[in-house]
Design an enzyme around this catalytic site. Structure first.
Site, PDB file in Angstrom:
ATOM      1  N   HIS A 161      42.961 -84.558  45.811  1.00  0.00           N
ATOM      2  CA  HIS A 161      43.314 -85.968  45.623  1.00  0.00           C
ATOM      3  C   HIS A 161      42.469 -86.821  46.566  1.00  0.00           C
ATOM      4  CE1 HIS A 161      47.561 -84.648  44.211  1.00  0.00           C
ATOM      5  NE2 HIS A 161      46.958 -85.186  43.171  1.00  0.00           N
ATOM      6  N   CYS A 248      51.896 -86.893  50.722  1.00  0.00           N
ATOM      7  CA  CYS A 248      52.436 -86.413  49.439  1.00  0.00           C
ATOM      8  C   CYS A 248      53.958 -86.343  49.430  1.00  0.00           C
ATOM      9  CB  CYS A 248      51.917 -85.003  49.134  1.00  0.00           C
ATOM     10  SG  CYS A 248      50.166 -84.779  49.394  1.00  0.00           S
TER      11      CYS A 248
HETATM   12  N1  GLY Z   1      50.887 -78.295  44.986  1.00  0.00           N
HETATM   13  C1  GLY Z   1      50.696 -79.680  44.823  1.00  0.00           C
HETATM   14  C2  GLY Z   1      49.795 -79.989  43.705  1.00  0.00           C
HETATM   15  O1  GLY Z   1      48.929 -79.184  43.389  1.00  0.00           O
HETATM   16  O2  GLY Z   1      49.933 -80.995  43.073  1.00  0.00           O
END
Ligand code: GLY
Length: 253
Positions: A161, A248
Site C-alpha cells: 500500500h 492499518c
Molecule cells: N494482511 C493484510 C492485507 O494483505 O491486506
C-alpha cells in the site's frame, strides 16, 4: 486534530490472513494484547475509540483502515482489491451514518483500499497498487472534487500500500523509505528518511502531535523524535506478520 478512532478486534482466523511476510503465523493471544495496547495508545493521544466486534469470516478485517476513507466532510466506503477482503465493508455504512452526513462508495470494477490513500491537508495522494486500480482511483478523485478536495495518483512499485512506505507527519514532514525517497511527487516535502532495515517503521502515524512508532526501530524513533515530535512506541509484531502496520489498525477522524 483527530478526536475519534474506529478499530476492529482481531478474530482468531487472523492467523490465516493474507501475507507476503515470511515471519510465520501470528500468535492470536499476543495479537489481542497488542490490539488492546494499541487502543490505549490512541486514547492517550486524546481519541475516543469505538471498538467493533471481530469478523471471523474475514481474517484481515482488523486492518479496518482499508475499508473507508474518512475526511472532515465525507466518508467514502471502499471496495477492497483483495477478493477475500471485499465483505469487510459490511455494516460500515450504518456505522458511519452516526458520524457523517455524506457517505459515498467505490463501485466495482473500481477497487480501492484506503491504505493506499494519504491525506496531506486538503490533498489526497492515491497509490495505484495490486489492491487499488485506476477505476477506483478515478472514482475517488471525483468524490474528492465533489467535496472540495484535490487528489493525485501515484504509481507504486515495491510496496503493498502507499502508506506502507510513506507517512505524513504534518508540518510538511514526510516519513519515507525506498522508492519514495526520490519519488518526484514527494520532493517538495521535508523528507525524514527511514533506512531499508527499518522500512516497517515508515508506517508510523501522527495523532495530534504525537507520533506512534512501531516498537523495535530505534533509528526511526530517533529520526522522528529529533524532528520535534513526542513519540510513543507500540508493539504490533503480530500484525506485521500479516503485512499490517500501525495505520492499518484504525480509522482516525
Ligand atoms: N494482511 C493484510 C492485507 O494483505 O491486506
Amino acid at each position: 486534530m483527530f478526536t475519534k478512532a474506529i478499530v476492529r478486534k482481531p478474530a482468531p482466523t487472523m492467523i490465516n490472513g493474507l501475507t507476503s511476510a515470511n515471519d510465520g503465523k501470528p500468535d492470536f493471544d499476543l495479537a489481542v494484547q497488542q490490539h488492546e495496547a494499541y487502543i490505549q495508545a490512541l486514547e492517550s493521544c486524546g481519541l475516543e475509540v469505538t471498538c467493533l466486534e471481530a469478523l471471523p469470516e474475514f481474517p484481515d478485517s482488523t486492518f479496518i483502515e482499508d475499508v473507508a476513507l474518512l475526511t472532515n466532510t465525507c466518508a467514502i466506503i471502499t471496495t477492497p482489491g483483495a477478493p477475500s477482503r471485499r465483505g469487510e465493508i459490511q455494516g460500515m455504512r450504518g456505522l458511519l451514518e452516526h458520524y457523517f452526513e455524506n457517505i459515498e462508495a467505490i463501485q466495482t470494477p473500481g477497487t480501492l483500499e484506503a491504505g493506499d490513500v494519504m491525506m496531506v491537508d486538503s490533498h489526497f495522494f492515491i497509490g495505484l497498487s495490486a489492491r487499488t486500480n485506476l477505476w477506483g482511483a478515478h472514482q475517488l478523485l471525483a468524490y474528492l472534487q465533489k467535496y472540495g478536495f484535490t487528489g493525485s495518483v501515484v504509481d507504486l512499485k515495491e510496496v503493498l500500500h502507499l502508506k506502507t512506505g510513506v507517512a505524513y507527519l504534518e508540518g510538511n514532514n514526510l516519513l519515507a523509505c525506498g522508492e519514495f525517497l526520490t519519488h518526484p511527487d514527494f520532493q517538495s516535502f521535508n523528507i525524514l528518511p527511514i533506512e531499508p532495515s527499518e522500512s516497517y517503521a515508515a508506517n508510523s502515524i501522527w495523532i495530534n502531535d504525537t507520533v506512534l512508532v512501531p516498537q523495535g526501530y530505534p533509528h526511526a524513533l530517533q529520526t522522528i523524535s529529533q524532528a520535534g515530535y513526542d513519540v510513543l512506541e507500540v508493539d504490533v509484531s503480530e500484525f506485521r506478520k500479516l503485512d499490517g502496520g500501525l495505520s492499518c489498525l484504525s480509522l482516525r477522524f
